[in-house]
Design a protein around this motif. Structure first.
Motif, short mmCIF file in Angstrom:
data_model
loop_
_atom_site.label_atom_id
_atom_site.label_comp_id
_atom_site.label_asym_id
_atom_site.label_seq_id
_atom_site.Cartn_x
_atom_site.Cartn_y
_atom_site.Cartn_z
N ALA A 1 -5.45 25.01 31.06
CA ALA A 1 -5.88 24.63 29.71
C ALA A 1 -6.09 23.13 29.67
O ALA A 1 -5.32 22.37 30.28
N GLY A 2 -7.12 22.70 29.00
CA GLY A 2 -7.39 21.27 28.86
C GLY A 2 -7.69 20.94 27.39
O GLY A 2 -8.35 21.71 26.70
N VAL A 3 -7.18 19.82 26.92
CA VAL A 3 -7.43 19.36 25.55
C VAL A 3 -7.77 17.87 25.61
O VAL A 3 -7.04 17.09 26.24
N THR A 4 -8.90 17.50 25.02
CA THR A 4 -9.26 16.07 25.02
C THR A 4 -8.25 15.30 24.16
O THR A 4 -7.65 15.84 23.24
N LYS A 5 -8.09 14.01 24.50
CA LYS A 5 -7.01 13.23 23.90
C LYS A 5 -7.08 13.10 22.39
O LYS A 5 -6.06 12.95 21.72
N MET B 1 -3.45 18.56 29.74
CA MET B 1 -3.81 19.50 30.81
C MET B 1 -2.57 20.24 31.30
O MET B 1 -1.55 19.62 31.55
N ALA B 2 -2.67 21.55 31.44
CA ALA B 2 -1.52 22.35 31.88
C ALA B 2 -2.01 23.56 32.66
O ALA B 2 -3.04 24.15 32.33
N GLN B 3 -1.24 23.92 33.71
CA GLN B 3 -1.60 25.07 34.54
C GLN B 3 -0.49 26.11 34.56
O GLN B 3 0.67 25.80 34.28
N ALA B 4 -0.87 27.34 34.87
CA ALA B 4 0.09 28.43 34.95
C ALA B 4 -0.43 29.49 35.91
O ALA B 4 -1.60 29.47 36.32
N GLY B 5 0.45 30.43 36.24
CA GLY B 5 0.06 31.54 37.10
C GLY B 5 0.48 32.85 36.49
O GLY B 5 1.18 32.89 35.47
N GLY B 6 0.08 33.95 37.11
CA GLY B 6 0.45 35.27 36.63
C GLY B 6 0.24 36.31 37.71
O GLY B 6 -0.28 36.00 38.79
N LYS C 1 -1.71 21.54 21.86
CA LYS C 1 -1.10 21.12 23.13
C LYS C 1 -1.53 22.09 24.24
O LYS C 1 -1.39 23.31 24.11
N ALA C 2 -2.05 21.51 25.32
CA ALA C 2 -2.51 22.34 26.44
C ALA C 2 -1.37 23.20 27.00
O ALA C 2 -1.57 24.36 27.37
N GLY C 3 -0.16 22.62 27.08
CA GLY C 3 0.98 23.36 27.61
C GLY C 3 1.30 24.60 26.80
O GLY C 3 1.61 25.66 27.35
N GLU C 4 1.25 24.49 25.47
CA GLU C 4 1.52 25.64 24.61
C GLU C 4 0.44 26.70 24.75
O GLU C 4 0.72 27.91 24.79
N LEU C 5 -0.80 26.25 24.87
CA LEU C 5 -1.91 27.19 25.00
C LEU C 5 -1.83 27.99 26.31
O LEU C 5 -1.92 29.22 26.31
N VAL C 6 -1.62 27.28 27.42
CA VAL C 6 -1.60 27.97 28.70
C VAL C 6 -0.39 28.91 28.80
O VAL C 6 -0.46 29.99 29.40
N ASN C 7 0.73 28.53 28.18
CA ASN C 7 1.91 29.38 28.22
C ASN C 7 1.70 30.67 27.42
O ASN C 7 2.14 31.74 27.81
N MET C 8 0.99 30.54 26.28
CA MET C 8 0.68 31.70 25.45
C MET C 8 -0.15 32.71 26.23
O MET C 8 0.11 33.93 26.20
N VAL C 9 -1.13 32.23 26.98
CA VAL C 9 -1.99 33.12 27.78
C VAL C 9 -1.21 33.68 28.98
O VAL C 9 -1.30 34.87 29.29
N ALA C 10 -0.42 32.82 29.62
CA ALA C 10 0.32 33.23 30.82
C ALA C 10 1.28 34.37 30.55
O ALA C 10 1.43 35.28 31.37
#
Length: 454
Positions: A394-398, A427-432, A405-414
């Motif tokens: 997930a990426g969010v422009t400043k 910017m935040a990454q995750a796996g599944g 928050k990119a971290g909250e978004l990617v965690n919701m999807v993960a």
């Protein structure tokens, strides 16, 4: 003949799984067996005690087909002790044999474990005959442990002491005290030193003496062994001197060859070497040579040049891997540029949600940076799947991280694809592990972003 009987014995021994009880713990004998196996492969003896395996009780007779223990007044069979396994062989008597699969100690008695092929009773006279070929292989390994022990002390230091050993007909295993792994060069030096002593063809010297005298002569004692006041000392040239009641080759040259096959740690401060000798060593070397020849054939080389050819191929493979990765990232970046056309607007904010198929996860970060530059302002959510592994970013422009928050978004999807993750607000990454759920997970992004932007 003997070989046929031994073959039948091995087959029956494999079937006798219930005969694996530790008799040392459960049986007691007051008999005393005189060991005659230092100089004899066979010896006439009298049956002085019998036990059956079923009840583990003394009996006056073992019937044909019964498994049990025979104790003799004299025997050439070595009983397991000091790391050397017990002998196997045959007890000949009128009408058949008792097939010995193993020999252990019961106090001062030597217990011959096995199966009767004819009735055998107390006071019967038998001719006890060991399996000479098996004994020969065992004692090669046993004498080799003495040479190995001495070599390790010379190469690694006198802190090395034996912590245990096993010498059977197939291999030797030697445990010793040492504070770190033995290097390949040290192992090579030890192996060469042992083989030098084998080629020197030292004669084995044995003598009995009081234990204090033996220690004064520098004899090494075995770990965990209890010794009588008078002990047997085995000397091999000026290279090795140890207290040992076991059976050995007459000359070190009888060992033929020693080859170390592994070195490992078994506990803190304890290392283990496994090695093979004689025919076993030749067999191991032949296997290694055949394997190397096969590798040489696969890389279209000969044995001499196989190593350098493999090195060339590995270097070439790594270069191609690197080039392939760069090409994939370039293709992914190009695909990322095209993704801009798929943006949607939610409450005046550009949002890009995309399933990238099997794009490599490590290309995602570069893609998000490229997309941010093109979008100037917006929210990005990308997913990939390679086999069972899901990659998310997930990426969010400043200018928007105060709202999303990119971290909250990617965690919701993960959480919807069997994973979790997080990272920086921009910017935040995750796996599944559930690629089949990617579509539904991405469909939930729009509603989540809408709620955050409300």
């Amino acid at each position: 003949g003997f070989d046929v009987a031994m073959k039948q014995q091995r087959e029956r021994a494999q079937q006798a799984s219930q005969f694996g009880t530790d008799y040392n713990q459960q049986l007691k004998s007051d008999q005393k067996t005189a060991f005659k196996g230092y100089d004899n492969d066979s010896y006439s003896a009298t049956v002085v005690e019998l036990f059956n395996s079923k009840d583990q009780e003394p009996v006056s007779q073992l019937n044909s087909g019964e498994q049990g223990i025979v104790i003799l007044d004299h025997t050439p069979f070595y009983a397991e002790s000091g790391g050397q396994v017990g002998d196997s062989g045959l007890l000949h008597l009128d009408g058949g044999v008792f097939e010995v699969t193993d020999t252990i100690k019961l106090g001062n008695a030597f217990a011959h474990r096995g199966t009767a092929t004819t009735d055998i009773g107390l006071n019967r006279r038998v001719k006890a005959e060991i399996n000479v070929q098996r004994r020969a292989a065992i004692i090669k390994n046993h004498t080799a442990t003495h040479l190995l022990h001495a070599a390790l002390r010379k190469v690694l230091g006198e802190h090395v002491t034996q912590k245990g050993s096993l010498c059977d007909s197939d291999k030797l295993r030697f445990d010793f005290s040492h504070f770190e792994g033995v290097t390949a060069q040290e192992l090579y030096t030890v192996e060469q030193m042992v083989n030098d002593e084998i080629r020197h063809n030292h004669s084995k010297q044995t003598e009995s003496m009081y234990i204090e005298e033996a220690k004064e002569k520098g004899a090494m004692a075995l770990f965990g062994e209890k010794y009588d006041d008078e002990v047997r000392v085995v000397t091999l040239g000026d290279f090795s001197i140890e207290l040992c009641g076991g059976v050995h080759v007459n000359r070190t040259g009888d060992i033929g060859l020693l080859k170390i096959i592994s070195e490992s740690g078994t506990a803190a401060g304890v290392r283990r070497i496994e090695a093979v000798t004689g025919k076993g060593a030749l067999h191991f070397i032949n296997q290694q040579t055949a394997s190397l020849a096969n590798i040489a054939s696969l890389v279209k080389s000969d044995i001499t040049n196989a190593s350098s050819k493999v090195e060339q191929l590995v270097s070439r493979f790594k270069l191609l891997e690197k080039e392939n990765s760069q090409l994939k990232q370039e293709l992914a970046a190009q695909a990322g540029s095209d993704l801009v056309n798929n943006t949607i607007e939610i409450n005046g904010v550009k949002v890009l949600i995309a399933d990238l198929g099997s794009v490599e996860s490590k290309a995602l970060r570069g893609m998000v940076d490229e997309l941010k530059n093109k979008m100037q302002s917006g929210v990005i959510m990308l997913a990939t799947a390679n086999g069972p592994k899901v990659g998310l970013i997930a990426g969010v422009t400043k200018d928007l991280i105060g709202r999303i928050k990119a971290g909250e978004l990617v965690n919701m999807v993960a959480q919807q694809v069997g994973g979790k993750g997080g990272g920086r607000p921009d910017m935040a990454q995750a796996g599944g592990t559930q690629p089949e759920n990617i579509t539904l997970a991405l469909e939930s992004v729009s509603a989540w972003v809408t709620e955050k932007l409300a």
